[in-house]
Design an enzyme around this catalytic site. Sequence first.
Site, short mmCIF file in Angstrom:
data_model
loop_
_atom_site.label_atom_id
_atom_site.label_comp_id
_atom_site.label_asym_id
_atom_site.label_seq_id
_atom_site.Cartn_x
_atom_site.Cartn_y
_atom_site.Cartn_z
N CYS A 2 0.74 -1.16 0.05
CA CYS A 2 -0.15 -0.01 0.07
C CYS A 2 0.77 1.29 0.17
CB CYS A 2 -0.88 0.26 1.19
SG CYS A 2 -1.88 -1.38 1.63
N ARG A 27 5.00 0.13 -5.99
CA ARG A 27 4.71 -0.45 -4.73
C ARG A 27 3.62 -1.65 -4.88
NH1 ARG A 27 6.73 1.95 -0.27
NH2 ARG A 27 5.34 1.18 1.02
N TRP A 75 -3.17 -2.75 -1.37
CA TRP A 75 -2.52 -4.16 -1.77
C TRP A 75 -3.31 -5.05 -0.96
CZ3 TRP A 75 0.19 -8.28 0.03
CH2 TRP A 75 0.64 -9.26 -0.83
N ASN A 101 -1.70 1.41 5.79
CA ASN A 101 -0.60 0.29 5.35
C ASN A 101 -0.23 -0.52 6.47
OD1 ASN A 101 1.26 -1.23 4.19
ND2 ASN A 101 2.75 0.37 3.73
N GLY A 102 -0.29 -1.96 6.25
CA GLY A 102 -0.02 -2.67 7.32
C GLY A 102 -1.17 -3.67 7.85
N GLU A 484 17.57 -17.02 -9.56
CA GLU A 484 17.39 -15.54 -9.78
C GLU A 484 16.48 -15.45 -11.29
OE1 GLU A 484 16.82 -13.04 -8.39
OE2 GLU A 484 16.69 -11.27 -9.62
N LYS A 488 12.81 -14.14 -11.93
CA LYS A 488 12.40 -13.25 -12.78
C LYS A 488 11.47 -13.59 -13.49
CE LYS A 488 14.56 -9.67 -11.17
NZ LYS A 488 14.12 -10.23 -9.94
N GLU A 491 7.94 -14.16 -12.03
CA GLU A 491 7.35 -12.99 -11.59
C GLU A 491 6.76 -12.08 -12.61
OE1 GLU A 491 9.29 -10.36 -8.73
OE2 GLU A 491 11.23 -10.56 -9.61
N HIS A 507 18.38 -36.07 -10.12
CA HIS A 507 17.90 -36.66 -8.84
C HIS A 507 16.18 -36.56 -8.87
CE1 HIS A 507 21.78 -37.68 -7.42
NE2 HIS A 507 22.17 -36.51 -7.51
N LYS A 603 6.26 -4.26 -4.31
CA LYS A 603 7.70 -3.89 -4.23
C LYS A 603 8.50 -4.02 -2.87
CE LYS A 603 11.90 -2.24 -5.96
NZ LYS A 603 12.41 -3.27 -6.92
C1 AGP Z 1 12.53 -9.24 -6.79
O1 AGP Z 1 12.34 -9.14 -8.13
C2 AGP Z 1 11.46 -9.58 -5.91
N1 AGP Z 1 10.32 -8.57 -6.44
C3 AGP Z 1 11.41 -9.71 -4.42
O2 AGP Z 1 11.85 -11.10 -4.65
C4 AGP Z 1 12.29 -9.01 -3.57
O3 AGP Z 1 13.63 -9.24 -3.88
C5 AGP Z 1 11.92 -9.37 -2.13
O4 AGP Z 1 10.43 -8.96 -1.83
C6 AGP Z 1 13.03 -8.89 -1.02
O5 AGP Z 1 12.93 -7.50 -1.03
P1 AGP Z 1 13.94 -6.55 -0.41
O6 AGP Z 1 15.20 -6.53 -1.06
O7 AGP Z 1 13.42 -4.92 -0.40
O8 AGP Z 1 13.95 -6.83 1.14
#
Ligand code: AGP
Length: 608
Positions: A2, A27, A75, A101-102, A484, A488, A491, A507, A603
Amino acid sequence: MCGIVGYSGHRPAVALVVEALHRLEYRGYDSAGVACVQQGSLCVSKAQGKLTQLEQLLSQEAPSTATTAMGHTRWATHGAPAVRNAHPHLSNDKSLALVHNGIIENYLEIKNELLAKGYSFYSDTDTEVLVNLIQECHKQEPDIEKAFAMALNKAHGAYAVCLMDKDQPDVFYAARMSAPLILGVGTGENFVASDIPAFLPYTRKVVFLEDGEMVRATSSSYEVRKIADLSHVDVSVQTIEWDVQAAQKSGYRHFMLKEIFEQPKVIQDAMSGRISASKDEILLPELDALPVPGRLTIVACGTSSHAGLWGRHLLESVAGIGVQVEIASEYRYKETLIFQPGEMVLVISQSGETADTLAALRRARECGATVLGLCNVVGSSIAREAHSVLYTQAGPEISVASTKAMCSQMLLLTLMALYWGQRKGILSSEKCAEYVQSLLSLPEILENSLHDMHDTAKRLARKYAQAKNFFYLGRGHCFSLALEGALKLKELSYIHAEGYASGEMKHGPIALIDSSFPTFAICLNDALLPKVKSNVVEVQARQGHVIALTNKGVDLAVDDAWIIPEVPGVLAAYVVLPALQLFSYEVADYLGKDVDQPRNLAKSVTVE
Ligand code: AGP
């Protein structure tokens, strides 16, 4: 997660708040709303979906003349994404409006008490419970600021909130507890927001509110107090160094693309001031007062944890420090945390606000560990709560998918390994100088190759975008990059992808391979190449198609050999990473996905 904006000043407030909310869109959100006081009543407008829906709604209403307003992008946590759950929420008597937010953890208990007192609820949110609790407290306490604090003292959990009272049209109140909230101090106007870009076009002067603090602001004044006892807090106003330009797309199609292309500069900036003039010594004054760790536990989430996994190799090989990497959401709830003498904890977070990472930091501190933070956002909660913090200096990362932040985290981990290696006397100045030379050559290597990589990524994306599944394989330090790459792809493009250590395929996972299940293999020209080659052949023997990210001269018979510049040793990762990022970016863009704001993602993940 949020986004909150509060404004009091001399400009049309509703339009300004909506514009500021746009700068918090990164965000992630699924509905939005604004509130202001007009002719003695609180006016609230809310819409499901993107801010354009809210703007459409507002364009059908009489233009607001208010110069104080607040807004929110939601969110969903409590309750589905729907207008009834969107913020701001009104109290039953319509005298108060709240954005939040929270999560208020004891909201059900409070809700039951309020229901017994005759309150009604029109949403599924904990926010509506909180605003009615403030109304209830206001019955006993005529001063709304005191009533606000009284209610917050009854609520448990994490929150950043902004409150408006119909009887004080030119005032907003805000408070924070374990969720980001920053006060922007302008001339004849004041702001509060979840992140700095929201108000950056208007002011660079900020106050980082601390947990347990609240503020009352008008156009010409602000006062920060403690929520617990309303005592006055002397705050310091800081000036933000970066400008609006850094938070704009600057001609790129998406923030993500811009941030990928910023990586040469990110590498330079992360090294700035951290290498001696003689180029054979690493300067990290933030670590000078701390002992060299005997062991290191790295704790992080998502991409930041992949950076940690990658950094382990250098910390072990160059600094001789044993490293374990833990996912923060698991680590924070471990029954027993065992620390060996000399062990240190390193938490890595771009945002510095990730709830699980912050909780892990607090848990480690409670258990007596020394905690280092590696953060991008200056003044963030993790940066403030760690014993010492190293900033990655990557500038604002707006795209939800983390790209340049990982590059900067890897750079700092490299510098830490070199720094500790030297302090332990196991890395000579000559060897350190070799590493420094390689690091200094990286920006140019990337500058010269990113455009070609982008073209290759585009071509391959069109060929493979219809795949339903993908494997990413890597060995050694490239295993973390395989993880990674897969993160990517899933997501951004919503294609199922798994990262595996190449040798682990046989395995079990290899059972999935057929001609419709492609593999992205990282096959660099290093000591592990013969092993990776065997794994690629195993995939091909099951009719699997293979993209190999490799170097010139490597003899590989695969569907698509993607040649990238050769960089010796683990520093090759700095070239592998953007290739993986560009491939995912191009697949997602080709499939028409919302690259900068993928569905369901936020974010800064400020809930657990
Ligand atoms: C990465 O592309 C993400 N969207 C997510 O995994 C992110 O890295 C994770 O939420 C950690 O965030 P931070 O580095 O702000 O703690």
